[in-house]
Design a protein around this motif. Sequence first.
Motif, PDB file in Angstrom:
ATOM      1  N   GLU A   8       0.850  -1.044  -0.042  1.00 43.75           N
ATOM      2  CA  GLU A   8       0.097  -0.081  -0.122  1.00 43.75           C
ATOM      3  C   GLU A   8       0.835   1.436   0.105  1.00 43.75           C
ATOM      4  OE1 GLU A   8      -2.676  -0.209   3.436  1.00 43.75           O
ATOM      5  OE2 GLU A   8      -4.319  -0.994   2.128  1.00 43.75           O
ATOM      6  N   ARG A   9       2.017   1.263   0.854  1.00 41.83           N
ATOM      7  CA  ARG A   9       2.813   2.486   0.903  1.00 41.83           C
ATOM      8  C   ARG A   9       3.581   2.611  -0.302  1.00 41.83           C
ATOM      9  NH1 ARG A   9       4.120   0.892   6.457  1.00 41.83           N
ATOM     10  NH2 ARG A   9       5.562  -0.398   5.899  1.00 41.83           N
ATOM     11  N   THR A  10       3.862   1.508  -1.098  1.00 44.28           N
ATOM     12  CA  THR A  10       4.641   1.639  -2.312  1.00 44.28           C
ATOM     13  C   THR A  10       3.654   2.570  -3.516  1.00 44.28           C
ATOM     14  OG1 THR A  10       5.937  -0.382  -2.003  1.00 44.28           O
ATOM     15  CG2 THR A  10       5.741   0.157  -4.194  1.00 44.28           C
ATOM     16  N   ARG A  11       2.408   1.924  -3.475  1.00 42.86           N
ATOM     17  CA  ARG A  11       1.401   2.369  -4.324  1.00 42.86           C
ATOM     18  C   ARG A  11       1.142   3.730  -4.154  1.00 42.86           C
ATOM     19  NH1 ARG A  11      -3.841   3.408  -5.182  1.00 42.86           N
ATOM     20  NH2 ARG A  11      -4.813   2.569  -7.091  1.00 42.86           N
ATOM     21  N   VAL A  15       1.801   7.067  -6.663  1.00 40.06           N
ATOM     22  CA  VAL A  15       0.781   7.847  -6.764  1.00 40.06           C
ATOM     23  C   VAL A  15       1.107   9.383  -6.710  1.00 40.06           C
ATOM     24  CG1 VAL A  15      -1.558   8.798  -6.193  1.00 40.06           C
ATOM     25  CG2 VAL A  15      -1.311   6.323  -6.661  1.00 40.06           C
ATOM     26  N   GLU A  16       1.731   9.580  -5.390  1.00 44.00           N
ATOM     27  CA  GLU A  16       2.486  10.641  -5.284  1.00 44.00           C
ATOM     28  C   GLU A  16       3.472  11.170  -6.130  1.00 44.00           C
ATOM     29  OE1 GLU A  16       3.679  14.259  -3.518  1.00 44.00           O
ATOM     30  OE2 GLU A  16       1.928  13.249  -3.033  1.00 44.00           O
ATOM     31  N   ALA A  17       4.403  10.372  -6.645  1.00 42.79           N
ATOM     32  CA  ALA A  17       5.324  10.477  -7.513  1.00 42.79           C
ATOM     33  C   ALA A  17       4.560  10.715  -8.924  1.00 42.79           C
ATOM     34  CB  ALA A  17       6.252   9.440  -7.823  1.00 42.79           C
ATOM     35  N   THR A  18       3.691  10.415  -9.492  1.00 42.15           N
ATOM     36  CA  THR A  18       2.928  10.540 -10.847  1.00 42.15           C
ATOM     37  C   THR A  18       2.391  12.009 -10.475  1.00 42.15           C
ATOM     38  OG1 THR A  18       2.254   8.330 -10.809  1.00 42.15           O
ATOM     39  CG2 THR A  18       0.978   9.946 -12.235  1.00 42.15           C
ATOM     40  N   TYR A  19       1.794  12.297  -9.367  1.00 43.00           N
ATOM     41  CA  TYR A  19       1.525  13.888  -9.451  1.00 43.00           C
ATOM     42  C   TYR A  19       2.763  14.884  -9.335  1.00 43.00           C
ATOM     43  CZ  TYR A  19      -0.836  17.924  -7.509  1.00 43.00           C
ATOM     44  OH  TYR A  19      -1.590  19.289  -7.418  1.00 43.00           O
ATOM     45  N   GLN A  20       3.671  14.584  -8.876  1.00 40.71           N
ATOM     46  CA  GLN A  20       4.905  15.431  -8.866  1.00 40.71           C
ATOM     47  C   GLN A  20       5.260  15.418 -10.264  1.00 40.71           C
ATOM     48  OE1 GLN A  20       5.637  17.553  -6.430  1.00 40.71           O
ATOM     49  NE2 GLN A  20       3.696  16.667  -5.107  1.00 40.71           N
ATOM     50  N   GLY A  40      11.206   6.365  -6.290  1.00 35.34           N
ATOM     51  CA  GLY A  40      12.372   5.373  -5.899  1.00 35.34           C
ATOM     52  C   GLY A  40      12.036   4.133  -5.944  1.00 35.34           C
ATOM     53  N   CYS A  41      11.499   3.733  -7.200  1.00 30.11           N
ATOM     54  CA  CYS A  41      11.348   2.072  -7.455  1.00 30.11           C
ATOM     55  C   CYS A  41      11.585   1.863  -9.136  1.00 30.11           C
ATOM     56  CB  CYS A  41       9.851   1.707  -7.234  1.00 30.11           C
ATOM     57  SG  CYS A  41       8.606   2.292  -8.293  1.00 30.11           S
ATOM     58  N   SER A  42      11.504   0.519  -9.469  1.00 28.70           N
ATOM     59  CA  SER A  42      11.609   0.222 -10.704  1.00 28.70           C
ATOM     60  C   SER A  42      10.314   0.289 -11.668  1.00 28.70           C
ATOM     61  CB  SER A  42      12.238  -1.227 -10.754  1.00 28.70           C
ATOM     62  OG  SER A  42      11.252  -2.247 -10.400  1.00 28.70           O
TER      63      SER A  42
END
Length: 200
Positions: A8-11, A15-20, A40-42
């Motif tokens: 859940e935290r990864t998801r 989502v936050e990274a997508t917005y940024q 910070g993921c693949s």
Amino acid sequence: MPTHRQAERTRERIVEATYQGILEYGIAGATTKRIAKLAGCSEALLYKHFSGKEELFLAVILEHMPALAPSLRRLQVSTGQGDLLANVTEFARAAIAFYTSSAPIGSGIIGDPALLATFRGMLAGQDVGPHLPIKVLASILRAERNGGRLAPEADCDALASLLMGACYHRGHMTHFVELPQPPEDYARAIVRALLGPITR
């Protein structure tokens, strides 16, 4: 193996990274590669959670933006209770905040015909879309009219469209010009102009 909470935290991080990424690079430039780097993921991990950019963008709108649905539910629960104008003004403030935050995404999607076509299909498949808050707001106003708190001649569908349109317009204008009137004051003025003369 990651726990459910870790997943859940990864998801949420994606989502936050997508917005940024959208804010930094725009819709076209917010590639899955850039989003994965910001998160910070693949990319492979990103695709374990989302099928592609369209699903990511929808998640941002439904999960990351200032929540519109809870404000609509609060307004629904308050039907027949309290100060009608104050109740609707609170919802209008939430709508302005939502449209202000979602404008960069919505405008980018509209500007990309292929992305828009896919996105429209996703909205239809999940029975969501920008028309639904207007329908719910109209039903709330009808309930208020039936309860005698709005004049019998009130056109609730038109009022809902006008109110949501004003909030949408304010949210988009914020990105182009400095507006002298705070959004709270704007929301109050719009609600009073639309509903004040027909409130009983």
